[in-house]
Each structure stands twice: as C-alpha cells, then as structure tokens.
Design a protein around this motif. Structure first.
Motif, PDB file in Angstrom:
ATOM      1  N   TRP A 155      -0.898 -17.607  -5.218  1.00  0.00           N
ATOM      2  CA  TRP A 155      -1.650 -16.203  -4.287  1.00  0.00           C
ATOM      3  C   TRP A 155      -0.934 -16.250  -5.792  1.00  0.00           C
ATOM      4  CZ3 TRP A 155       1.369 -11.890  -6.481  1.00  0.00           C
ATOM      5  CH2 TRP A 155       2.522 -12.111  -5.879  1.00  0.00           C
ATOM      6  N   VAL A 188      -7.953  -8.526  -9.099  1.00  0.00           N
ATOM      7  CA  VAL A 188      -8.422  -9.231  -7.753  1.00  0.00           C
ATOM      8  C   VAL A 188      -6.866  -9.928  -7.430  1.00  0.00           C
ATOM      9  CG1 VAL A 188      -9.524 -11.758  -7.070  1.00  0.00           C
ATOM     10  CG2 VAL A 188     -10.653  -9.516  -8.390  1.00  0.00           C
ATOM     11  N   MET A 229      -4.105  -0.655   4.146  1.00  0.00           N
ATOM     12  CA  MET A 229      -4.759  -1.936   3.782  1.00  0.00           C
ATOM     13  C   MET A 229      -5.709  -1.893   5.542  1.00  0.00           C
ATOM     14  SD  MET A 229      -4.930  -4.567   1.836  1.00  0.00           S
ATOM     15  CE  MET A 229      -3.660  -4.304   1.237  1.00  0.00           C
ATOM     16  N   ASN A 245      -8.432  -4.072   8.338  1.00  0.00           N
ATOM     17  CA  ASN A 245      -7.398  -5.131   8.837  1.00  0.00           C
ATOM     18  C   ASN A 245      -9.320  -5.377   9.823  1.00  0.00           C
ATOM     19  OD1 ASN A 245      -7.855  -4.105  11.856  1.00  0.00           O
ATOM     20  ND2 ASN A 245      -6.298  -2.954  10.807  1.00  0.00           N
ATOM     21  N   ASP A 299       0.627  -0.954  -0.117  1.00  0.00           N
ATOM     22  CA  ASP A 299       0.140  -0.075  -0.048  1.00  0.00           C
ATOM     23  C   ASP A 299       1.004   0.882   0.062  1.00  0.00           C
ATOM     24  OD1 ASP A 299       0.303   0.747   3.501  1.00  0.00           O
ATOM     25  OD2 ASP A 299      -0.215  -1.274   2.680  1.00  0.00           O
ATOM     26  N   PRO A 357     -10.397 -15.703  -4.283  1.00  0.00           N
ATOM     27  CA  PRO A 357     -10.555 -14.371  -3.977  1.00  0.00           C
ATOM     28  C   PRO A 357     -10.377 -13.146  -2.813  1.00  0.00           C
ATOM     29  CG  PRO A 357     -12.865 -14.498  -4.371  1.00  0.00           C
ATOM     30  CD  PRO A 357     -12.267 -15.973  -4.609  1.00  0.00           C
ATOM     31  N   LEU A 358      -9.658 -13.162  -2.059  1.00  0.00           N
ATOM     32  CA  LEU A 358      -9.096 -12.765  -0.592  1.00  0.00           C
ATOM     33  C   LEU A 358      -9.746 -11.578  -0.841  1.00  0.00           C
ATOM     34  CD1 LEU A 358      -7.938 -14.129   1.730  1.00  0.00           C
ATOM     35  CD2 LEU A 358      -5.856 -13.215   1.821  1.00  0.00           C
ATOM     36  N   PHE A 359      -9.085 -11.034  -1.628  1.00  0.00           N
ATOM     37  CA  PHE A 359      -9.899  -8.980  -1.803  1.00  0.00           C
ATOM     38  C   PHE A 359      -9.789  -8.727  -3.099  1.00  0.00           C
ATOM     39  CE2 PHE A 359      -5.617  -8.655  -1.265  1.00  0.00           C
ATOM     40  CZ  PHE A 359      -4.790  -7.323  -1.404  1.00  0.00           C
ATOM     41  N   TYR A 360     -10.703  -7.738  -3.330  1.00  0.00           N
ATOM     42  CA  TYR A 360     -10.870  -6.925  -4.137  1.00  0.00           C
ATOM     43  C   TYR A 360     -10.684  -5.367  -3.909  1.00  0.00           C
ATOM     44  CZ  TYR A 360     -13.118  -4.197  -8.093  1.00  0.00           C
ATOM     45  OH  TYR A 360     -13.850  -3.656  -9.072  1.00  0.00           O
ATOM     46  N   THR A 361     -10.149  -4.515  -5.557  1.00  0.00           N
ATOM     47  CA  THR A 361     -10.036  -3.446  -4.673  1.00  0.00           C
ATOM     48  C   THR A 361      -9.621  -2.429  -6.453  1.00  0.00           C
ATOM     49  OG1 THR A 361      -8.253  -2.012  -5.036  1.00  0.00           O
ATOM     50  CG2 THR A 361      -7.252  -3.788  -5.763  1.00  0.00           C
TER      51      THR A 361
END
Length: 849
Positions: free
Chosen positions: A222, A243, A272, A274, A49, A250-254
């Motif tokens: 990953w 993703v 990020m 938490n 980040d 899929p752990l996270f999307y931005t």
C-alpha cells in the motif's frame, strides 16, 4: 588530504563555529534537520481518521546542557548518549578536503559532520557560520540516532538559525510507533517516505509530490500518494488530494485528510465510510462523524442505509465529569420499512430501539456507585438486527444501579434494578380501522425500586471462641408484571411461570403486583466448627424472617392473582457440613503425565433441615432467589476424585470427577411442590441448573462433572444429570478443546431430554476450527457453527479468512443466520494497516480472531 577536526570552543581555528551551531540546535529543543522525523511518521498520521484515539509521541529533543530539562518543556526526556559519540557540545568533521573563506566552510569529498545524536554525509558541504546557511550536494545522508530516522537526498539547502530549508529528491525512513492493542496488526517495518522535494518553513514540514508506506520497498502493498502533505509538530497532520493505493489499484480518494498530533488527539471530524451487503437488508452504506465537545465529553454518530429495510442509527455519548467518574451511553435504532415479500408487499415492521448506559463513580470515604442501564423495545427487533448471535438469542434485558460501601466484615448496598425476560414470541395485533400494528412486549418484568441490603460475612464472636456470626438483610419496594395465557392446545389455562408447550396460545390478561409492594428480610446465622478425629463438623443455625405486603393468590380458572394481603414468612434452618478425611496415594513412576502422579478421593456430606414455611411458599411472589426458600429435610452427598501431576516444582490438576446427589426425606418440601407443573426451589438450584421437580421426589438426579486437562493444549469437560426416575440422562453438556501451534479445534454439545412440563427438549452442537490468529503472517482462517439437531437447522455459521502481509492485512467474513425471525446472509470485509488500524464493515468485536 584526509583529516579529522573535532570542533569545540578550544579546538580548530574558530571557536565561534561551535557557538553558531549549538545556538541553533538548542533553539526550541529541535534539530535543524528535525523535519525528517515528521515526514517519516506521516504514514502513521494521515491514515487514521479523526475519531481514532491513538497518538504519535511528540518529537523528542536533542540533548540539552547537563541538568534537568528546561522549565518551558518539563516533560521532555533526556536522550541517553550513544556509545562512542562525540562529547556534548562538539562536532566531529571528516572530509578529504576542508578550507575556509572568511566565515564560510567548504568540505569536499566524503564530507561528514557528526555530533552527539545526528550525522550528515554528502559529497560536498558548504556552511556559513555567520548566517547559518548550509548547502549540501551529492549523495546526502542524514541520520537522527535518538529517533532512529534516516533520510537520503540529492541536494539540500538549509538555514540552521531560521530552521527553514529544502531537500530535493528526498526519501527516508523512521521507526514505527508500535501499539500492541489486542487484535491490532503490528509490524517492525520502518515507515518509508519519498518525494520530489520537501521543505521546512515557519514550523511546518511539507512533502511535495510523494508517497508514504510502511511496507517493504520496492513493491509495497500500500501507498498513500498525494501532491502535498503538511505537518505541524505536536499539533496536526494534513494530506491534500491524496489517493490510497493498494498495489496499483486506487482504493479511495480524499480531497482533504486531517489527523491530530496533540497529546490527546481528540478533534471533530468525519469517520471512514463503510459498505457491505446482506441478503435481507440489501446493500449497506454507512457514514459517520465524531464530535469532540470538550476535553471531558465527546459524541459519535453513525447512520447506515439498509437499502432493503431502512435507516439504522448509532449514537454514542461518552463523558468524564470528574477524575473519579465516567460514563458511556450507546443507542441503536432502525427505521424499518418491512421486508419485501414474494408477492411484492412488505411484511411487518421489525424496527425498534435499544440503548445502554454504563457508568461508575468513586464518591470517597469508601463509597462507590456503579450503574448499567439497558433498554430493548422488542425482542423481535433484537433477533432481526443484532449482529451478534449470542445477543440475538439472549432473551433477557437487565438494568442495575447500586451504591456500595465495604468496611470491616460489613457491606451495604442500595440497589435499583429492572429485569426483563422476553417470552418465546410477541403478539402483533392490527387495528381493523387504522390498520396500525401494536406489539405486546410479552415479557416478564421484575423491578426493585429500590432495595437496601446490609450484610456481614463470618465474624468471630470472641477471640478463642470457635463461634462465628453473619447475617443478610434487605428492605425494598418490588414489583412484577407478566402476561397470562390461555393454552389452546393443552385445553387448560395456566400462568406464564409455566410456559405453554408450544406457540398455540392466546393472551388473556396480565399478572401485576402493585408498584409499592414491600419486602423486608433478615437472616442472622451462627456457625461453629467441631473436630472429631480426622472428621470436621461445621454446624450452622439460621433464622430467616421475611415480610411481604402482598401475596400470590390461588389459581382461579388457571390464572395467577395478586392479593393485597400482608404476611410473614418465618423459616428456621439447621445445617451440618461433614468434611471427611481425604484418601490419597502418590505414584512415583514417571510417565507422560508427569514426574509424579497423586490420586485424591474427597467424600463430603451435608445435612439441611428447613422448617416454618409450609404452604406460605405458594403465597410468595417470585422476585429473586430469596423467594425460592422452602421447607426441606435432605442430605446431599458428593464424592470427588482428583488426579494431580507434578512436573519439576509445578503441580497441576489434570483430572477430576465429581458426583453429587440429594436424598429428600420430605418429598413435597413442606407442600411447596405442585404435581404436574414445573417447580423451582432453592435447594434444587443449588444442586443443578436443570429443574427436575414436577412432583414429589425422594431423591434428586445424580449430577456428574468430569474435567480433564492432561496437557496444556487439551481440555475436556462433560457434565451430566442422570435421573433414575426417568431411567436416563436428562441433561448433558460436553466440550473438547485442542490447540497445536497455530491450529485449534473446539467442539461442544448441549442436550436436554425432558417433557414440556419441565423444560423443552433441546439438542444443539457447536463447533469451531481455525488456523492462525489476527497478527500471524500469511493465511489465517476460522469457522464457527451452531447446529440444532432437533429441528435439523444450522442456526448460525460464520467463516473468516485473513491474509496478513508484512505491513497490512485483508479479512473477509461470511455470516449465516437462520433462527426465529432471522434468515439472513451477510458479507463483511476489513483492510488493516499495521500499527495504524483498520477500516471496513468487519468490526473488531465481530472477528473470530
């Protein structure tokens, strides 16, 4: 027909062919195929980040003409030419068939072009030397030797003059940038990227419909998949609608991700988020932001919602006003709503605030300034919301700032200091009308506002004369404030300096000095050294004059009082150290301990006589160890046994056992001892940290310190205080540590046997066991616990399990608190990507490894 042509201004048929290519290569010191390196390092760019302070090195240059780098880019390094490479400025060309149509070259069949630091291979290559257009088809392979980058594609279109082009069905690798910061997971795996096509246009490098990873292919742990990745070299990297996939999950999307590629990548952005869970705080959701104010200052803010308690705020402000000064300020606070009780009501609010500021500055001419400021609103807040066990049970809050200069044998310090020591409990009172709660800090506070210290270490009076002088001096304004209590259980009143034996007490008042209480101290010393055969005598004489503007009065109904009565405390100290000869024996027999073993016995004795203080000791207000000096007439003996082992040329102390004790010829220490209460004197503190003076004494406990390290991976230590007056061990601390390979064990025990007049009895055991470390591949686990044997409670326990793959790691931690106001269970986790960093609720400072 297969043949080789080395292209140079004098080679083949067209000398301007080289000029066309080299003209493009040297433009901006980038290769026409350099975009592959940027796509390769994208994996290292978009996963961190904007608040991360790591950086990716700028794209390296091709080899410029002989000589220094160009003035426009003085920091560009010269690439060391690899062995057997073509000379600088020339290309080696291989092909089954090669022909030219005007200015267009056609290479067919195993076509290959290579220069000093790059290589092209394809089934077919067409190159127009006038326009710079290049087309390649079939099994394209490109390698950049300087950056160890490799790329494969099905076909390519590129212009060497405009440095714009496209690659189709592209995939490739590049070497990682390995950052070996402590605790960071690392890997030598190359970064791998893959996409439908990629292009370079107007200085941007773009990968379409692809993914990035640094795991082993074809089944990476990953991947970061997205429709577009955009990179501006040495400026920024961006990912759109990306993703993050863990395996296929899929752990996270931005929707948008930004990472600075500048030399000092400080860009504002979001942190990020938490998530975590606690048995008393509920679910924990946190978000934050980083603000790069300018090149010298930045700020980080993080807010966390404890669903069962309230909001927690964390703010950090850092700055570097000059190249010789910097500071770091951190604040943490909780807006607590109170814990929900079993009947549905909320308990008392335990929120609060803590902040710290640390800074330093080099002022020049030998002057330095240092400062550490800490503030804690209440000890209950620390116990309830601190995530560190050691911090949660630590009752002190200290702040200090000083200005210092050293020269010759002298040191001068200007000190401003505040010490706060919270007592065992805080008093909460509720107003019967407003129902508002107020909390008495219930702490001892000592301040120096300020104090000036000037001292000199031993300095020889004259050359050839075995006499040395030294001195300590100070002058300052000091104050002390503390609560006074009535101890209902004891049926008598006493000051906080002698804590009540249990929690059954009532606050009756405060003990306060004035803010302008002054203290001045001057203590010069003369030392010499005499030799009598194999014995050495080191006598010294000290004059200690101390002025106090206020005095501590006698007890009145059990309370301490401060009187505006100035007085002078005068002390004379004579001290002789007797250094006896050591006895030694060498055992030449080789054993498991070493090639040779040496046993040494070291006897020592010190006689000390201090006079002139007398009853003034009880008039002195206690600020620091300067005020603990008392009359004494004593001899301190010590006997040390040491065992040394020699392995080759290496000598190591593998065992030591030191015994020490004191004989007091003045049992009352000049009247300083008050029978029936805890007394703390300087002579006692110099022998042992466990106080034993609750009345007149003619001898001290025998202090034993045993240490052993027979092997590098084994360490044992046991310290005990045996008191003949109580016929037993009154204090004991023991520890044992062992490590073999990735396995480690540590056990410790602390026990105090005493009555409440001196110290409360304690009996605690700590233990830790583990396998592995933060970077070891496979499973790693550790367990740490602190158990209170006296009350039969597990005060603290923490368990962590970590699994590291070739490119990432998973960590899960369970934390248990049960002490004071805290009865809580927390769950923490973290996911780490090799060479990049980690995210989750498990912070680096909270890890067991």
């Amino acid at each position: 027909m297969w043949y080789v042509c080395r292209l140079s201004p004098l080679a083949c048929r067209r000398p301007h062919f080289l000029v066309s290519i080299l003209g493009d290569i040297c433009h901006e010191l980038y290769s026409s195929i350099t975009y592959s390196s940027v796509l390769g390092v994208l994996a290292a760019l978009v996963l961190t980040d904007a608040a991360v302070f790591g950086q990716i090195p700028p794209t390296s240059t091709l080899v410029p003409p002989p000589g220094a780098p160009p003035a426009s880019q003085p920091n560009k390094r010269i690439y060391k030419q690899r062995p057997n490479a073509p000379p600088i400025g020339e290309w080696d060309v291989h092909a089954v068939d090669q022909n030219a149509e005007g200015h267009v070259w056609h290479l067919r069949g195993h076509a290959e072009m290579e220069n000093v630091n790059m290589l092209f291979r394809a089934d077919e290559i067409d190159y127009n030397e006038d326009t710079g257009d290049m087309q390649a088809r079939g099994n394209i392979y490109f390698e950049q030797f300087e950056r160890n980058e490799k790329i494969w594609a099905d076909h390519m279109e590129y212009n060497t003059k405009s440095e714009a082009g496209k690659f189709y069905d592209v995939r490739g690798t590049t070497s990682p940038r390995i950052d070996t910061r402590p605790g960071m997971l690392t890997s030598v795996n190359p970064y791998y990227f893959e996409g439908k096509w990629a292009e370079r246009v107007q200085g941007h490098y773009i990968l379409y419909d692809g993914f990035l990873t640094n795991c082993r292919i074809p089944n990476p742990w990953w991947r970061l998949r997205g429709p577009r990745f955009n990179v501006v070299p040495q400026e920024s990297a961006k990912a759109y609608r990306a993703v993050f996939l863990l395996r296929k999950f899929p752990l996270f999307y931005t929707p948008f991700f930004y990472k600075s590629l500048e030399k000092r990548p400080r860009r504002s952005g979001l942190l990020m988020p938490n998530i975590g869970h606690s048995s008393t705080r509920g679910y924990m959701f946190g978000v934050g932001a980083f603000w790069a104010i300018n090149r010298s200052y930045d700020a980080t803010y993080h807010v966390q919602d404890y669903t069962a308690r309230g909001y927690a705020h964390h703010l950090e402000f850092r700055g570097k006003p000059t190249d010789k000064a910097d500071f770091d300020a951190i604040g943490f606070g909780v807006q607590d709503r109170g814990l929900v009780e079993s009947d549905g009501t909320r308990g008392p609010k335990q929120g609060g605030l803590t902040f710290s500021v640390a800074g330093k500055a080099d002022l020049g001419d030998g002057w330095t300034a240092r400062g550490l400021i800490n503030y804690l609103s209440s000890f209950t807040f620390r116990q309830t919301f601190s995530d560190s066990f050691n911090e949660a049970v630590f009752t002190e809050v200290n702040s200090v700032a000083f200005l210092n200069k050293d020269w010759s044998t002298y040191t001068v310090d200007a000190v401003v200091e505040r010490k706060q020591d919270f007592t065992s409990a805080e008093i909460v009172e509720t107003d019967p009308i407003t129902k508002k709660q107020t909390t008495d800090a219930n702490a001892v506070v000592i301040k120096k506002l300020p104090e000036l210290d000037l001292s000199s270490r031993d300095h020889q009076v004259a050359e050839g004369l075995p006499v040395w002088y030294s001195f300590d001096s100070s002058a300052g304004l000091l104050s002390r404030s503390q609560p006074d209590f009535y101890c209902a259980s004891a049926g008598a009143r006493q000051g906080i300096v002698e804590p009540c034996p249990n929690s059954d007490y009532q606050l009756m008042g405060r003990y306060d000095t004035s803010m302008l209480n002054s203290r001045m101290d001057f203590a010069p010393q003369i030392t010499t050294s005499l030799r009598l055969g194999d014995f050495h005598l080191v006598p010294s004489f000290t004059v200690d004059e101390t002025f106090y503007s206020e005095a501590q009065g006698p007890y009145e109904e059990g309370f301490l009082r401060v009187l505006p009565s100035a007085f002078m405390r005068s002390a004379r100290e004579f001290k002789v150290d007797l250094v006896a000869p050591s006895f030694a024996r060498v055992f030449n027999r080789k054993s498991w301990l070493g090639d040779k073993v040496k046993h040494v016995i070291e006897p020592r004795a010190t006689y000390e006589y201090v006079t002139g203080i007398g009853q003034n000791f009880n008039r002195v207000i206690r600020y620091d160890q300067t005020d603990l000096l008392s009359n004494t007439n004593q001899v301190t003996f010590s006997l040390a046994n040491r065992l040394y082992a020699k392995h080759g040329d290496d000598v190591q102390e593998i065992f030591s056992w030191e015994l020490s004790g004191a004989r007091y010829f003045d049992p009352t220490f000049g009247g300083a001892i008050v029978a029936g209460q805890r007394n703390v004197l300087l002579s006692q503190m110099e022998l042992t940290p466990f106080t034993f003076l609750d009345g007149p004494r003619t001898y001290s406990p025998i202090v034993s310190a045993l240490r052993a390290q027979p092997k590098w991976n084994i360490a044992l230590e046991w310290r005990t205080d045996y008191d003949p007056a109580r016929h037993g061990i009154v204090a004991s601390t023991a520890s044992a540590d062992w490590r073999k390979g990735a396995f480690f064990v540590s056990v410790g025990q602390t026990e105090v046997h005493s009555d409440t007049t001196l110290l409360p009895s304690e009996n605690q055991t700590r233990a830790s066991v583990g396998l592995g470390n933060s970077t070891r591949r496979g499973w790693n686990a550790a367990f740490v616990a602190v158990y209170d044997n006296k009350v039969g409670i597990l005060d603290f326990a923490i368990m962590q399990a970590t699994y590291n793959t070739d490119c990432c790691g998973f960590s899960v931690q369970l934390v248990r608190y049960d002490f004071g106001t805290r009865d809580e269970t927390q769950y923490r986790f973290a996911f780490a990507v090799a060479n990049l960093g980690s995210f989750g609720t498990l912070k680096r400072q909270e890890r067991l490894f």
